[in-house]
Design an enzyme around this catalytic site. Structure first.
Site, mmCIF file in Angstrom:
data_model
loop_
_atom_site.group_PDB
_atom_site.id
_atom_site.type_symbol
_atom_site.label_atom_id
_atom_site.label_comp_id
_atom_site.label_asym_id
_atom_site.label_seq_id
_atom_site.Cartn_x
_atom_site.Cartn_y
_atom_site.Cartn_z
ATOM 1 N N THR A 139 -33.741 -41.773 -101.922
ATOM 2 C CA THR A 139 -33.363 -42.995 -101.028
ATOM 3 C C THR A 139 -33.374 -42.193 -99.967
ATOM 4 O O THR A 139 -31.530 -41.306 -100.798
ATOM 5 C CB THR A 139 -32.485 -44.075 -101.534
ATOM 6 O OG1 THR A 139 -32.906 -44.461 -102.403
ATOM 7 C CG2 THR A 139 -32.013 -44.480 -100.972
ATOM 8 N N LYS A 174 -35.747 -50.245 -98.245
ATOM 9 C CA LYS A 174 -34.400 -50.066 -99.624
ATOM 10 C C LYS A 174 -33.176 -50.244 -98.554
ATOM 11 O O LYS A 174 -32.117 -50.444 -99.112
ATOM 12 C CB LYS A 174 -35.093 -48.674 -99.557
ATOM 13 C CG LYS A 174 -34.099 -47.915 -100.268
ATOM 14 C CD LYS A 174 -33.422 -48.287 -102.018
ATOM 15 C CE LYS A 174 -32.395 -47.766 -102.619
ATOM 16 N NZ LYS A 174 -32.589 -48.638 -103.925
ATOM 17 N N LYS A 203 -23.703 -44.031 -100.675
ATOM 18 C CA LYS A 203 -24.998 -43.851 -99.977
ATOM 19 C C LYS A 203 -25.528 -44.237 -98.997
ATOM 20 O O LYS A 203 -25.400 -44.243 -98.081
ATOM 21 C CB LYS A 203 -24.984 -42.689 -100.842
ATOM 22 C CG LYS A 203 -26.929 -41.900 -100.567
ATOM 23 C CD LYS A 203 -27.487 -41.600 -101.612
ATOM 24 C CE LYS A 203 -28.945 -41.023 -101.066
ATOM 25 N NZ LYS A 203 -30.211 -40.993 -102.329
HETATM 26 P P1 NAD Z 1 -29.822 -37.358 -109.931
HETATM 27 O O1 NAD Z 1 -28.564 -36.500 -109.507
HETATM 28 O O2 NAD Z 1 -29.645 -36.969 -111.226
HETATM 29 O O3 NAD Z 1 -32.004 -36.132 -109.652
HETATM 30 C C1 NAD Z 1 -31.674 -35.765 -108.767
HETATM 31 C C2 NAD Z 1 -32.662 -34.112 -108.983
HETATM 32 O O4 NAD Z 1 -32.874 -34.008 -108.287
HETATM 33 C C3 NAD Z 1 -31.468 -33.511 -109.820
HETATM 34 O O5 NAD Z 1 -31.621 -32.768 -111.220
HETATM 35 C C4 NAD Z 1 -31.395 -32.096 -108.795
HETATM 36 O O6 NAD Z 1 -31.454 -30.814 -110.056
HETATM 37 C C5 NAD Z 1 -33.017 -31.879 -108.181
HETATM 38 N N1 NAD Z 1 -32.730 -31.130 -107.209
HETATM 39 C C6 NAD Z 1 -31.534 -31.033 -106.304
HETATM 40 N N2 NAD Z 1 -32.311 -30.654 -105.486
HETATM 41 C C7 NAD Z 1 -33.655 -29.483 -105.956
HETATM 42 C C8 NAD Z 1 -34.103 -29.092 -104.789
HETATM 43 N N3 NAD Z 1 -33.804 -28.405 -103.214
HETATM 44 N N4 NAD Z 1 -34.952 -28.871 -105.902
HETATM 45 C C9 NAD Z 1 -35.682 -28.780 -106.493
HETATM 46 N N5 NAD Z 1 -35.002 -29.700 -107.629
HETATM 47 C C10 NAD Z 1 -33.739 -30.380 -106.862
HETATM 48 O O7 NAD Z 1 -29.992 -38.794 -109.257
HETATM 49 P P2 NAD Z 1 -31.382 -39.298 -109.649
HETATM 50 O O8 NAD Z 1 -30.197 -40.793 -109.733
HETATM 51 O O9 NAD Z 1 -32.117 -38.953 -109.721
HETATM 52 O O10 NAD Z 1 -31.158 -40.399 -107.639
HETATM 53 C C11 NAD Z 1 -32.573 -39.823 -107.071
HETATM 54 C C12 NAD Z 1 -33.275 -40.319 -105.967
HETATM 55 O O11 NAD Z 1 -33.209 -42.080 -106.407
HETATM 56 C C13 NAD Z 1 -31.750 -40.646 -105.354
HETATM 57 O O12 NAD Z 1 -32.173 -40.621 -103.392
HETATM 58 C C14 NAD Z 1 -31.043 -41.941 -105.228
HETATM 59 O O13 NAD Z 1 -30.369 -42.692 -104.521
HETATM 60 C C15 NAD Z 1 -32.491 -42.704 -105.748
HETATM 61 N N6 NAD Z 1 -32.051 -43.887 -106.785
HETATM 62 C C16 NAD Z 1 -31.333 -43.551 -107.771
HETATM 63 C C17 NAD Z 1 -30.919 -44.737 -108.848
HETATM 64 C C18 NAD Z 1 -30.284 -45.092 -109.751
HETATM 65 O O14 NAD Z 1 -29.502 -45.869 -110.014
HETATM 66 N N7 NAD Z 1 -29.605 -43.370 -109.952
HETATM 67 C C19 NAD Z 1 -31.569 -46.257 -108.481
HETATM 68 C C20 NAD Z 1 -32.752 -45.834 -106.916
HETATM 69 C C21 NAD Z 1 -32.462 -44.915 -106.301
#
Ligand code: NAD
Length: 290
Positions: free
Chosen positions: A87, A162, A237
């Site tokens: 997102t 979204k 966010k």
């Molecule tokens: P998270 O923090 O668990 O995962 C993000 C991952 O990205 C981490 O493992 C981090 O180490 C990695 N990362 C960060 N910078 C990086 C880079 N430069 N290169 C490689 N890896 C890198 O977050 P999440 O909950 O998995 O969410 C991910 C996305 O999905 C976000 O944009 C969030 O808004 C969206 N989202 C989350 C949910 C939810 O319920 N968690 C629901 C819908 C959408």
């Protein structure tokens, strides 16, 4: 298909695992040390993207997405697709799509709804922006990771869908919580309030499916001491993204603005950090009018 998967956190990890389970050849990369069943790990983002038919990113925000795109776009093969499921802001989604297009790649912005449970269960909803060809290339993978994919329009349309959805969600959750708090003060039983509203014109997903009052309605994070679920800081966010988009598009969104300000207050100055976004109800319970 040969798939690169970058960002294997709470969402990306199980999504990549589902692709591997379905028989795809998945090479992952994450800044953190992670291990995902069936996924081989690369040393760099570019290495995971090299030779892939599709590269999927699932990253925290638009700034990180742009940085990762700078690394992987030059490494990707002509005709391959870059599918961003994070997102992020609409401007970043469009900028990355333009960059990919200029390099002869297909691009899709495809944020998801359904949370960690949907990612693990392969039941996410994808809302996608990009060309018809790009969507068609990604669609078989959406079918594995999710239960529904809507092609919303050109680049950025997925992110637009979204943040509009989540702006409604944030506003509605606040309305539901403040109504419960008012009902309490009027001496109305919470179960009766649920029975009436969930079948009347005030019904909503936040009331009917994710009721913020513990012990009322179906199981939800309120029944688990408001452990997320969908964290208040993630709601913040998304509300910030909606207001950033509203400013850049000159749209009047006063309720979205108010919801953003209230979640900012709750997360940054009160006790909302680490709580589910429905914990707005105990927040309202504690407060009087002044
Ligand atoms: P998270 O923090 O668990 O995962 C993000 C991952 O990205 C981490 O493992 C981090 O180490 C990695 N990362 C960060 N910078 C990086 C880079 N430069 N290169 C490689 N890896 C890198 O977050 P999440 O909950 O998995 O969410 C991910 C996305 O999905 C976000 O944009 C969030 O808004 C969206 N989202 C989350 C949910 C939810 O319920 N968690 C629901 C819908 C959408």
């Amino acid at each position: 298909m040969k798939i690169g998967f970058i960002g294997l956190g709470n969402m990306g990890g199980p999504m990549a695992a589902n692709l591997a389970k379905a028989g795809h050849d998945v090479t992952g990369f994450d800044m953190a040390e992670v291990s995902i069943e069936g996924v081989s790990m690369a040393e760099t983002a570019a290495a995971s993207a090299t030779g892939a038919d599709v590269v999927i990113t699932m990253l925290p925000n638009g700034q990180i997405l742009r940085a990762v795109a700078n690394e992987i776009v030059p490494a990707m093969s002509q005709g391959a697709a870059l599918v961003d499921c994070s997102t992020v802001d609409v401007d970043s989604a469009r900028a990355v799509a333009e960059q990919a297009d200029a390099a002869g790649l297909l691009a899709v912005d495809a944020p998801v709804s359904g949370g960690v449970g949907g990612a693990a269960g392969g039941t996410l909803t994808f809302m996608a922006g990009g060309s018809t060809d790009a969507f068609a290339k990604a669609a078989p993978l959406f079918d594995i990771m999710g239960q529904k994919a809507v092609h919303c329009g050109e680049a950025g349309a997925g992110q637009a869908a979204k943040i509009c959805n989540n702006m409604i969600l944030g506003v509605t959750m606040i309305a539901t919580c403040e109504a419960f708090a008012l009902a309490d003060k009027l001496g109305l039983d919470r179960q009766k309030m649920f029975d009436v509203v969930s079948t009347s014109s005030g019904y909503s997903w936040t009331m009917n499916a994710y009721c913020p009052a513990p012990g009322v309605g179906p199981q939800s994070p309120s029944d688990n001491d408001y452990q997320p679920g969908f964290a208040a800081e993630l709601m913040l966010k998304d509300l910030r993204l909606s207001q950033q988009a509203a400013e850049s598009a000159d749209a009047d969104t006063p309720m979205g603005q108010m919801a953003r300000d209230l979640y900012a207050l709750y997360v940054e100055n009160e006790d909302g950090l680490g709580m589910d976004f429905s914990a707005m109800l105990p927040r309202f319970e504690k407060r009087g009018r002044s």
